[in-house]
Design an enzyme around this catalytic site. Sequence first.
Site, short mmCIF file in Angstrom:
data_model
loop_
_atom_site.label_atom_id
_atom_site.label_comp_id
_atom_site.label_asym_id
_atom_site.label_seq_id
_atom_site.Cartn_x
_atom_site.Cartn_y
_atom_site.Cartn_z
N HIS A 22 0.85 -1.20 0.00
CA HIS A 22 0.00 0.00 0.00
C HIS A 22 0.88 1.25 0.00
O HIS A 22 0.68 2.16 -0.80
CB HIS A 22 -0.92 -0.02 1.22
CG HIS A 22 -1.55 1.30 1.56
ND1 HIS A 22 -2.55 1.87 0.80
CD2 HIS A 22 -1.32 2.17 2.58
CE1 HIS A 22 -2.91 3.03 1.34
NE2 HIS A 22 -2.17 3.24 2.41
N ASP A 30 7.75 22.91 -25.14
CA ASP A 30 7.60 21.55 -24.60
C ASP A 30 8.59 21.40 -23.47
O ASP A 30 9.27 22.36 -23.11
CB ASP A 30 7.88 20.50 -25.70
CG ASP A 30 7.21 19.16 -25.39
OD1 ASP A 30 7.44 18.61 -24.29
OD2 ASP A 30 6.44 18.66 -26.23
N TRP A 63 7.35 -0.57 4.13
CA TRP A 63 7.94 0.11 2.98
C TRP A 63 9.33 0.65 3.31
O TRP A 63 10.11 0.97 2.43
CB TRP A 63 7.03 1.25 2.49
CG TRP A 63 7.17 2.54 3.25
CD1 TRP A 63 6.65 2.85 4.45
CD2 TRP A 63 7.90 3.72 2.82
NE1 TRP A 63 6.98 4.12 4.82
CE2 TRP A 63 7.75 4.68 3.84
CE3 TRP A 63 8.65 4.04 1.70
CZ2 TRP A 63 8.33 5.95 3.77
CZ3 TRP A 63 9.22 5.31 1.63
CH2 TRP A 63 9.07 6.24 2.66
N SER A 87 13.11 6.70 -13.11
CA SER A 87 12.00 7.50 -13.64
C SER A 87 11.92 8.86 -12.95
O SER A 87 11.81 9.90 -13.61
CB SER A 87 10.70 6.72 -13.45
OG SER A 87 9.61 7.54 -13.75
N SER A 88 12.01 8.85 -11.62
CA SER A 88 11.93 10.12 -10.88
C SER A 88 13.06 11.06 -11.26
O SER A 88 12.87 12.26 -11.40
CB SER A 88 12.01 9.88 -9.38
OG SER A 88 10.91 9.14 -8.94
N HIS A 116 13.25 11.32 4.59
CA HIS A 116 12.64 12.56 5.04
C HIS A 116 12.51 13.59 3.92
O HIS A 116 11.44 14.15 3.75
CB HIS A 116 13.27 13.16 6.29
CG HIS A 116 12.31 14.14 6.89
ND1 HIS A 116 11.21 13.73 7.61
CD2 HIS A 116 12.17 15.47 6.72
CE1 HIS A 116 10.46 14.78 7.89
NE2 HIS A 116 11.01 15.85 7.37
N GLU A 165 12.03 12.87 0.99
CA GLU A 165 10.92 12.30 0.22
C GLU A 165 9.57 12.88 0.65
O GLU A 165 8.70 13.15 -0.17
CB GLU A 165 10.94 10.78 0.37
CG GLU A 165 9.73 10.05 -0.17
CD GLU A 165 9.63 10.08 -1.69
OE1 GLU A 165 10.63 10.41 -2.34
OE2 GLU A 165 8.54 9.77 -2.20
N TYR A 222 9.03 15.80 1.70
CA TYR A 222 8.88 17.14 1.12
C TYR A 222 8.77 17.08 -0.40
O TYR A 222 8.16 17.95 -1.01
CB TYR A 222 10.03 18.05 1.59
CG TYR A 222 9.86 18.29 3.07
CD1 TYR A 222 8.92 19.20 3.52
CD2 TYR A 222 10.54 17.54 4.01
CE1 TYR A 222 8.68 19.38 4.86
CE2 TYR A 222 10.31 17.69 5.36
CZ TYR A 222 9.38 18.62 5.78
OH TYR A 222 9.12 18.77 7.11
N SER A 239 -0.74 27.48 -3.67
CA SER A 239 -0.33 28.89 -3.76
C SER A 239 -0.82 29.54 -5.05
O SER A 239 -0.81 30.76 -5.17
CB SER A 239 1.20 29.00 -3.71
OG SER A 239 1.67 28.46 -2.50
N HIS A 289 15.01 12.02 13.16
CA HIS A 289 13.82 12.13 14.02
C HIS A 289 12.85 10.98 13.76
O HIS A 289 11.89 10.80 14.49
CB HIS A 289 13.14 13.50 13.91
CG HIS A 289 12.47 13.80 12.62
ND1 HIS A 289 12.58 15.00 11.97
CD2 HIS A 289 11.67 13.04 11.83
CE1 HIS A 289 11.88 14.97 10.85
NE2 HIS A 289 11.31 13.80 10.74
N HIS A 290 13.13 10.19 12.71
CA HIS A 290 12.35 8.96 12.51
C HIS A 290 12.92 7.81 13.35
O HIS A 290 12.38 6.71 13.32
CB HIS A 290 12.38 8.54 11.04
CG HIS A 290 11.74 9.54 10.13
ND1 HIS A 290 10.42 9.45 9.75
CD2 HIS A 290 12.21 10.65 9.52
CE1 HIS A 290 10.12 10.46 8.95
NE2 HIS A 290 11.19 11.20 8.80
N THR A 338 7.43 26.37 7.25
CA THR A 338 6.12 25.81 6.90
C THR A 338 5.01 26.69 7.44
O THR A 338 4.01 26.95 6.76
CB THR A 338 5.98 24.37 7.45
OG1 THR A 338 7.17 23.65 7.12
CG2 THR A 338 4.80 23.67 6.84
N LYS A 342 4.39 29.69 5.30
CA LYS A 342 3.54 29.40 4.15
C LYS A 342 2.06 29.45 4.52
O LYS A 342 1.26 30.08 3.83
CB LYS A 342 3.87 28.02 3.58
CG LYS A 342 5.17 28.05 2.78
CD LYS A 342 5.41 26.74 2.11
CE LYS A 342 6.39 26.90 0.98
NZ LYS A 342 5.85 27.63 -0.16
N ARG A 350 1.36 0.51 15.30
CA ARG A 350 1.00 0.44 13.89
C ARG A 350 1.41 -0.93 13.34
O ARG A 350 2.10 -1.69 14.01
CB ARG A 350 1.68 1.57 13.10
CG ARG A 350 3.18 1.46 13.08
CD ARG A 350 3.82 2.70 12.52
NE ARG A 350 3.72 2.77 11.07
CZ ARG A 350 4.63 3.36 10.27
NH1 ARG A 350 5.70 3.93 10.80
NH2 ARG A 350 4.48 3.41 8.98
#
Lengths: 533, 285
Positions: free
Chosen positions: A75, A104, A140, A167-168, A251, A253, A255, A266, A300-301, A326, A329, A448
Amino acid sequence: MSHAEAHDHHHGPEPGFMRWLKTTNHKDLGALYLMFSLAMFIVGGLMSLVIRAELFTPGMQFVDPQFFNSMTTMHALFMIFGGVMPAFTGLSNYLIPIQLGAPDMALPRINNMGFWILPIAFGMLLSTLFMEGGAPAGGWTLYPPLSMQTGDAMPFLVFSIHLMGISSITGAINVIVTILNLRAPGMDLMKMPLFCWTWLITAFLLIAVMPVLAGAVTMLLTDKYFGTTFFAAAGGGDPVMFQHIFWFFGHPEVYIMILPAFGVVSQIIPTFARKTLFGYSSMVYATAAIALASVIVWAHHMFAVGLPVAAELFFMFAAKMISVPTGVKVFNWVATMWRGSMTFETPMLFSLGFVILFTIGGFSGLMLAMTPVDFQYHDSYFVVAHFHYVLVPGAVFSLFAAVYYWLPKWTGTMYNEKLGKLHFWLSTIFINVLFFPQHFLGLAGMPRRIPDYSLQFAEFNFMSSVGAFAFFITQFIFLYNLITTCRGKWEKATDQVWEGAKGVEWEMLPSPLPYHTFEQQPDLSDYEPHPTH
Amino acid sequence: MSSAFMSRTGALMSKLAIAASLGMVSQAATAEYALNMPVGVTEISREVYDLHMLVFYVCCVIGAVVFGAMIYSIIAHRKSKGAKAANFHHSTVVEIVWTAIPFVILMALALPAAKTLVKMENTRGAEMSIKVTGYQWKWQYEYIDEDVSFYSTLSQDSNFARQKNSGVDLESVDNYLLDVDNPLVVPTDTKIRLLLTAADVIHAWWVPDFAVKKDAIPGYINETWMQIDEPGTYRGQCAELCGRDNGFMPVDVIAKEPAEYQKWLAEQKGETASVATEQNVALAQ
């Protein structure tokens, strides 16, 4: 006349499937990316329904615990790499050239390759469900030693992640090259729409961290099949090192998935507030600040792995600091609305929902950054609630907002506003029914990634599952609206589409967009998208 | 099915009604209805709870200000009410203010957190040590210098009931999924150091009432500590995905008065010896 027709034909798309396979047109590829991501959202959504069905009531009813773990793992992989990231790449393809007056993307063939890698990668990942040992089930995050227990799926998992990474990176390189080289004369960097800015910064983040992930999973592969022991303590390796490398990717990722969403919102809020975005340059600087800070907060993870206290302190302070830009914003968005002249069409509703619900996800993020308290929140449902708030009513709501906002421009047909609003309200209600109770579950002590739970957690799990099924069903309203709009069922859209819309695509291009835009380079020297003083 | 559905819905509704009427931060409601983090039974857990509530209230205040301004604007500044858009678009002063204020708030939150964190990580002066080893899917507890050691696995009743479509009424199982065969027994009012490691994959030892969660990692020995104020049974679970039965390796801790603990320990020492002999016999067969 006949010459003109021949000319049109020459530049029109090839008929049939080959058009899509061979296309180098940024709009075709944008559409492909978006359709692909929709398909992956459905697959990933179905997996989440397996999870929520099993968690509907206590006791094991439907699946084996191992398959349950595969579902949580797959998932996440499908939603992150197949849903959110390709969706934003699709938007970047569709929007960046037309917003900057470019004909293009700069590297159209690479663009085609970057897209067609994805169905192969995800086909391969999906096929692991039918392999000996089952699909990947170690989360994951792929933490070893557990991920070493993956069966035949392991090399396919690693290779599909490599492909997604390639790809990314092609997408990111294309965005950077296009923005830096193909802007029309007069489109200065500080005149670009915020979506282009946030994507430019996201693209640099992608190039910085995707290779790190590729390296980490390659080390897993060699640990498993070639006798290395990078992460195996028995061979002098270090299982915690994997987590450092993974989160150095992981991390930023986060953002990568949210900065383009900031860009979308925005642009939408000023349109429907009929007022210029407040603090344009501070928005740009805040985006850059978030991106820079995102590469120094990874641990922090990992507060529970037993870091030295000095490291725990550093990562607590650093993680907290991210909420400053943040916050800027969010304040800017509110200031943009302030004393505007607001209307509430569907894109605006989703954007407002984004601001409120993303901010709630931000609040739980602020709580998680408190290291001593994180020991209680960590790996509990509180974390699940947190990241789903920033990803679903965060990133995914911004995608809905973007599709409703630009769809009339893309197709020339206005979507059905009533259905759009219904979609918004039902989604907003059910997403909260789905994820809000998970805060309580986590605080009460539910870990979890468990397939069954003790009875004290029954009520909120029940509620959460009801929300999940209702949210999934609600999305068929969106699907219907999307398909009928693409088929031209509703009213024709005007060229400007929205009364307050500013920008090259709204003010200079027709709806629907022609197959090729800007065959002649526009001059945007006199174009003032927003006051600079 | 439908009656179970109704009773579940009914219980949920009454729970939510009570939560709403008491306000979600009420102590009574949180204790009884598990909406909030437990206050716990250690000095550290109480500090952690206070920090949790502090940051929660700070978020509430920020939320009230930001969402309040937003909702006011949504109501007052709408075109249908004839609102005309103003023309302002940036203000350096305002930007500096709303960068500086959050910064100050964050520092104010981080400083007390840092203080508690340093306390949590200080395992010096422990009066006893227990080595905790995670296995797929059980815990082993070794009382260092006491020659007492045993495994702790999910209780038989729970293990039977949790099999797919077991047909067991889960209400009839004591503490479904949270009871073990051999709980960890520890003394109250004693600084206990835990040394955590794992034999196969990473696990995490978590008891919310102690505010202790620490990963047990192969090849590592992690340290943490607790000093429990009240006798009682405290329950937690493995909190790091560790494979198929991750959801089925609970942590049970029984805290006894030091005198009773000593009595228990003495009994164990006798038993460990006899159990060890039994195991050897079993292995030999």
